[in-house]
Design a protein around this motif. Structure first.
Motif, PDB file in Angstrom:
ATOM      1  N   ILE A  82      -1.036  -8.437 -28.110  1.00  0.00           N
ATOM      2  CA  ILE A  82      -0.064  -8.160 -27.060  1.00  0.00           C
ATOM      3  C   ILE A  82       0.137  -9.392 -26.190  1.00  0.00           C
ATOM      4  O   ILE A  82      -0.815  -9.944 -25.636  1.00  0.00           O
ATOM      5  CB  ILE A  82      -0.515  -6.967 -26.191  1.00  0.00           C
ATOM      6  N   ASP A  83       1.401  -9.814 -26.066  1.00  0.00           N
ATOM      7  CA  ASP A  83       1.799 -10.871 -25.131  1.00  0.00           C
ATOM      8  C   ASP A  83       2.043 -10.208 -23.783  1.00  0.00           C
ATOM      9  O   ASP A  83       2.894  -9.320 -23.664  1.00  0.00           O
ATOM     10  CB  ASP A  83       3.053 -11.558 -25.641  1.00  0.00           C
ATOM     11  N   ILE A  84       1.323 -10.620 -22.738  1.00  0.00           N
ATOM     12  CA  ILE A  84       1.432  -9.953 -21.442  1.00  0.00           C
ATOM     13  C   ILE A  84       2.656 -10.389 -20.653  1.00  0.00           C
ATOM     14  O   ILE A  84       3.042  -9.717 -19.692  1.00  0.00           O
ATOM     15  CB  ILE A  84       0.167 -10.185 -20.589  1.00  0.00           C
ATOM     16  N   SER A 143      23.921 -23.815  -9.866  1.00  0.00           N
ATOM     17  CA  SER A 143      22.492 -23.980 -10.117  1.00  0.00           C
ATOM     18  C   SER A 143      21.799 -22.657 -10.417  1.00  0.00           C
ATOM     19  O   SER A 143      20.838 -22.616 -11.192  1.00  0.00           O
ATOM     20  CB  SER A 143      21.810 -24.678  -8.929  1.00  0.00           C
ATOM     21  N   ARG A 144      22.262 -21.557  -9.826  1.00  0.00           N
ATOM     22  CA  ARG A 144      21.646 -20.266 -10.130  1.00  0.00           C
ATOM     23  C   ARG A 144      21.907 -19.873 -11.580  1.00  0.00           C
ATOM     24  O   ARG A 144      20.985 -19.476 -12.313  1.00  0.00           O
ATOM     25  CB  ARG A 144      22.166 -19.185  -9.178  1.00  0.00           C
ATOM     26  N   THR A 145      23.160 -19.966 -12.002  1.00  0.00           N
ATOM     27  CA  THR A 145      23.503 -19.640 -13.384  1.00  0.00           C
ATOM     28  C   THR A 145      22.749 -20.536 -14.352  1.00  0.00           C
ATOM     29  O   THR A 145      22.189 -20.070 -15.359  1.00  0.00           O
ATOM     30  CB  THR A 145      25.011 -19.772 -13.615  1.00  0.00           C
ATOM     31  N   ASP A 146      22.697 -21.836 -14.045  1.00  0.00           N
ATOM     32  CA  ASP A 146      22.044 -22.774 -14.952  1.00  0.00           C
ATOM     33  C   ASP A 146      20.540 -22.546 -15.020  1.00  0.00           C
ATOM     34  O   ASP A 146      19.936 -22.643 -16.090  1.00  0.00           O
ATOM     35  CB  ASP A 146      22.346 -24.212 -14.525  1.00  0.00           C
ATOM     36  N   TRP A 147      19.898 -22.252 -13.866  1.00  0.00           N
ATOM     37  CA  TRP A 147      18.457 -21.991 -13.885  1.00  0.00           C
ATOM     38  C   TRP A 147      18.165 -20.740 -14.701  1.00  0.00           C
ATOM     39  O   TRP A 147      17.264 -20.734 -15.548  1.00  0.00           O
ATOM     40  CB  TRP A 147      17.922 -21.840 -12.464  1.00  0.00           C
ATOM     41  N   LEU A 148      18.928 -19.684 -14.473  1.00  0.00           N
ATOM     42  CA  LEU A 148      18.679 -18.428 -15.184  1.00  0.00           C
ATOM     43  C   LEU A 148      18.986 -18.551 -16.676  1.00  0.00           C
ATOM     44  O   LEU A 148      18.317 -17.925 -17.506  1.00  0.00           O
ATOM     45  CB  LEU A 148      19.501 -17.304 -14.564  1.00  0.00           C
ATOM     46  N   ALA A 149      19.985 -19.374 -17.039  1.00  0.00           N
ATOM     47  CA  ALA A 149      20.277 -19.576 -18.456  1.00  0.00           C
ATOM     48  C   ALA A 149      19.113 -20.223 -19.183  1.00  0.00           C
ATOM     49  O   ALA A 149      18.936 -20.045 -20.397  1.00  0.00           O
ATOM     50  CB  ALA A 149      21.528 -20.434 -18.612  1.00  0.00           C
ATOM     51  N   ARG A 150      18.285 -20.973 -18.428  1.00  0.00           N
ATOM     52  CA  ARG A 150      17.120 -21.635 -19.009  1.00  0.00           C
ATOM     53  C   ARG A 150      15.836 -20.817 -18.824  1.00  0.00           C
ATOM     54  O   ARG A 150      14.770 -21.257 -19.245  1.00  0.00           O
ATOM     55  CB  ARG A 150      16.945 -23.014 -18.355  1.00  0.00           C
ATOM     56  N   TYR A 151      15.953 -19.672 -18.195  1.00  0.00           N
ATOM     57  CA  TYR A 151      14.787 -18.840 -17.922  1.00  0.00           C
ATOM     58  C   TYR A 151      14.548 -17.899 -19.096  1.00  0.00           C
ATOM     59  O   TYR A 151      15.302 -16.965 -19.328  1.00  0.00           O
ATOM     60  CB  TYR A 151      15.017 -18.046 -16.635  1.00  0.00           C
ATOM     61  N   GLY A 152      13.506 -18.155 -19.846  1.00  0.00           N
ATOM     62  CA  GLY A 152      13.183 -17.306 -20.985  1.00  0.00           C
ATOM     63  C   GLY A 152      12.130 -16.271 -20.682  1.00  0.00           C
ATOM     64  O   GLY A 152      11.678 -15.551 -21.572  1.00  0.00           O
ATOM     65  N   GLY A 153      11.732 -16.174 -19.392  1.00  0.00           N
ATOM     66  CA  GLY A 153      10.594 -15.346 -19.024  1.00  0.00           C
ATOM     67  C   GLY A 153       9.363 -16.229 -18.891  1.00  0.00           C
ATOM     68  O   GLY A 153       9.436 -17.444 -18.800  1.00  0.00           O
ATOM     69  N   GLY A 154       8.184 -15.601 -18.850  1.00  0.00           N
ATOM     70  CA  GLY A 154       6.953 -16.372 -18.765  1.00  0.00           C
ATOM     71  C   GLY A 154       6.569 -16.712 -17.342  1.00  0.00           C
ATOM     72  O   GLY A 154       6.806 -15.956 -16.407  1.00  0.00           O
ATOM     73  N   PRO A 162       4.876 -16.062 -12.311  1.00  0.00           N
ATOM     74  CA  PRO A 162       4.540 -15.343 -13.547  1.00  0.00           C
ATOM     75  C   PRO A 162       5.158 -13.953 -13.558  1.00  0.00           C
ATOM     76  O   PRO A 162       5.041 -13.192 -12.592  1.00  0.00           O
ATOM     77  CB  PRO A 162       3.007 -15.262 -13.491  1.00  0.00           C
ATOM     78  N   GLY A 163       5.835 -13.610 -14.645  1.00  0.00           N
ATOM     79  CA  GLY A 163       6.403 -12.274 -14.811  1.00  0.00           C
ATOM     80  C   GLY A 163       5.764 -11.580 -15.999  1.00  0.00           C
ATOM     81  O   GLY A 163       5.543 -12.196 -17.052  1.00  0.00           O
ATOM     82  N   PHE A 164       5.483 -10.296 -15.849  1.00  0.00           N
ATOM     83  CA  PHE A 164       4.792  -9.524 -16.883  1.00  0.00           C
ATOM     84  C   PHE A 164       5.732  -8.462 -17.428  1.00  0.00           C
ATOM     85  O   PHE A 164       6.528  -7.877 -16.691  1.00  0.00           O
ATOM     86  CB  PHE A 164       3.521  -8.896 -16.306  1.00  0.00           C
ATOM     87  N   GLY A 165       5.632  -8.216 -18.744  1.00  0.00           N
ATOM     88  CA  GLY A 165       6.581  -7.307 -19.378  1.00  0.00           C
ATOM     89  C   GLY A 165       5.949  -6.415 -20.416  1.00  0.00           C
ATOM     90  O   GLY A 165       4.736  -6.458 -20.673  1.00  0.00           O
ATOM     91  N   ALA A 166       6.801  -5.599 -21.032  1.00  0.00           N
ATOM     92  CA  ALA A 166       6.379  -4.698 -22.108  1.00  0.00           C
ATOM     93  C   ALA A 166       6.014  -5.519 -23.343  1.00  0.00           C
ATOM     94  O   ALA A 166       6.543  -6.610 -23.547  1.00  0.00           O
ATOM     95  CB  ALA A 166       7.500  -3.719 -22.422  1.00  0.00           C
ATOM     96  N   PRO A 167       5.059  -5.012 -24.145  1.00  0.00           N
ATOM     97  CA  PRO A 167       4.425  -3.697 -24.103  1.00  0.00           C
ATOM     98  C   PRO A 167       3.212  -3.600 -23.172  1.00  0.00           C
ATOM     99  O   PRO A 167       2.644  -2.523 -23.037  1.00  0.00           O
ATOM    100  CB  PRO A 167       3.996  -3.461 -25.541  1.00  0.00           C
TER     101      PRO A 167
END
Length: 316
Positions: free
Chosen positions: A34-36, A56-67, A153-158
């Motif tokens: 499991i990847d947390i 800058s908001r759009t560009d930052w979020l476009a590069r945000y893959g999570g993690g 740090p962001g945490f997700g499913a599962p």
């Protein structure tokens, strides 16, 4: 530029992206696979090369893959500091970092920012079921510089679901003044964990909302007796503990997005819970909290250092 580096031992596998902010993009508990960490709906391998729109908001979020990112020298909306326009969530998480040293158990990276006179170093080390992260921010100028610094740090499913429980010694929760989400009223302070919702009910913030809850929350935990939180996941069969020194990070931003927000960037597709050690309260000054957004000054030719330990724990 190396796209990914990996740390491995019998307990954890950790992916790090030097080409994109020295982001920690995956922390996998090896016994369960499991990847947390949270992954965005568009999580992909070419995040560093996402299109540039000029916003800058759009560009930052476009590069945000999570993690897990570092937000330096800005966190939140764009602002002008010392004549420079600091983009949304800052420069550190979107620029490439140089690899100083790397093997299966330890990685050291560094970068120099342009929008602020800062040199950043990051050292990641595995020690059994724990990931140790040491970050340093050094002011290379001969004058003090205001610096926002937030770990993200962001945490997700599962790993995350409606059965998870958050425990932390924070004593106060302060809701965001402008974007508190759809559960809590704006610009209010309450004793954690029982808070009054916007419709007058009471909610226990220790209980993680499920993916079908439609809940969104943006607030800040503060008045910590010590810097740590745990998230126990009966579904995954283990928990996590993140511990930090409250000297550099006296607060922790609280973000929950549970398939709630229409429009860009989520279109009701994200399920994430984040608790983010921070040196600043989010947003700008407000009637309820005039110290919001007041960045501490990093003295000339001086450094701040943060040691954070994320560990896998057994359930109580």
């Amino acid at each position: 530029m190396t796209s990914s580096l990996w740390l491995h031992n019998d307990h954890l596998s950790v992916e790090v992206r030097p080409d994109k902010g020295a982001d920690i993009t995956s922390i996998t508990e090896r016994a369960t696979g499991i990847d947390i960490l949270f992954r965005t709906p568009w999580g992909r391998s070419d995040l560093a090369d996402a299109p540039v729109t000029g916003d800058s908001r759009t560009d930052w979020l476009a590069r945000y893959g999570g993690g897990w990112q570092q937000l330096v020298p800005n966190a939140g909306d764009e602002r002008t500091v010392d004549g420079a326009r600091l983009g949304y969530h800052g420069e550190a998480a979107i620029v490439p970092w140089s690899v100083i040293d790397a093997d299966d158990s330890r990685i050291q990276l560094a970068t120099d920012l342009i929008t602020a006179p800062l040199r950043l170093t990051r050292t990641l080390r595995l020690d059994g079921p724990a990931l140790n992260v040491r970050d340093t921010v050094h002011n290379t100028a001969d004058q003090p510089v205001p610096v926002m610094w937030v770990q993200h740090p962001g945490f997700g499913a599962p790993f995350i679901d409606e059965h998870c429980i958050i425990t932390t010694p924070a004593r106060t929760v302060l809701t965001d003044a402008e974007q508190p989400g759809n559960l809590l009223p704006p610009d209010t302070s309450a004793a954690f964990p029982l808070v009054t919702t916007a419709d007058g009910a009471t909610v226990d913030l220790r209980h993680v909302p499920g993916p079908s809850s439609g809940r969104s929350v943006f607030a800040c935990l503060t008045d910590f007796d010590a810097g740590w939180f745990t998230i126990d996941s009966p579904t995954a069969g283990f928990g996590i503990r993140l511990a930090w020194d409250t000297t550099p990070f006296p607060h922790a931003w609280l973000w929950q997005e549970c398939h709630a927000s229409p429009g860009f960037p989520w279109f009701r597709r994200a399920y994430v819970v984040a608790i983010e050690p921070a040196n600043v309260l989010p947003g700008g000054p407000s009637p309820g909290c005039p110290t919001r957004g007041r960045a501490p000054l990093l003295p000339a030719d001086s450094s701040w250092t943060s040691d954070i330990v994320l560990s896998i724990t057994d359930l109580p």
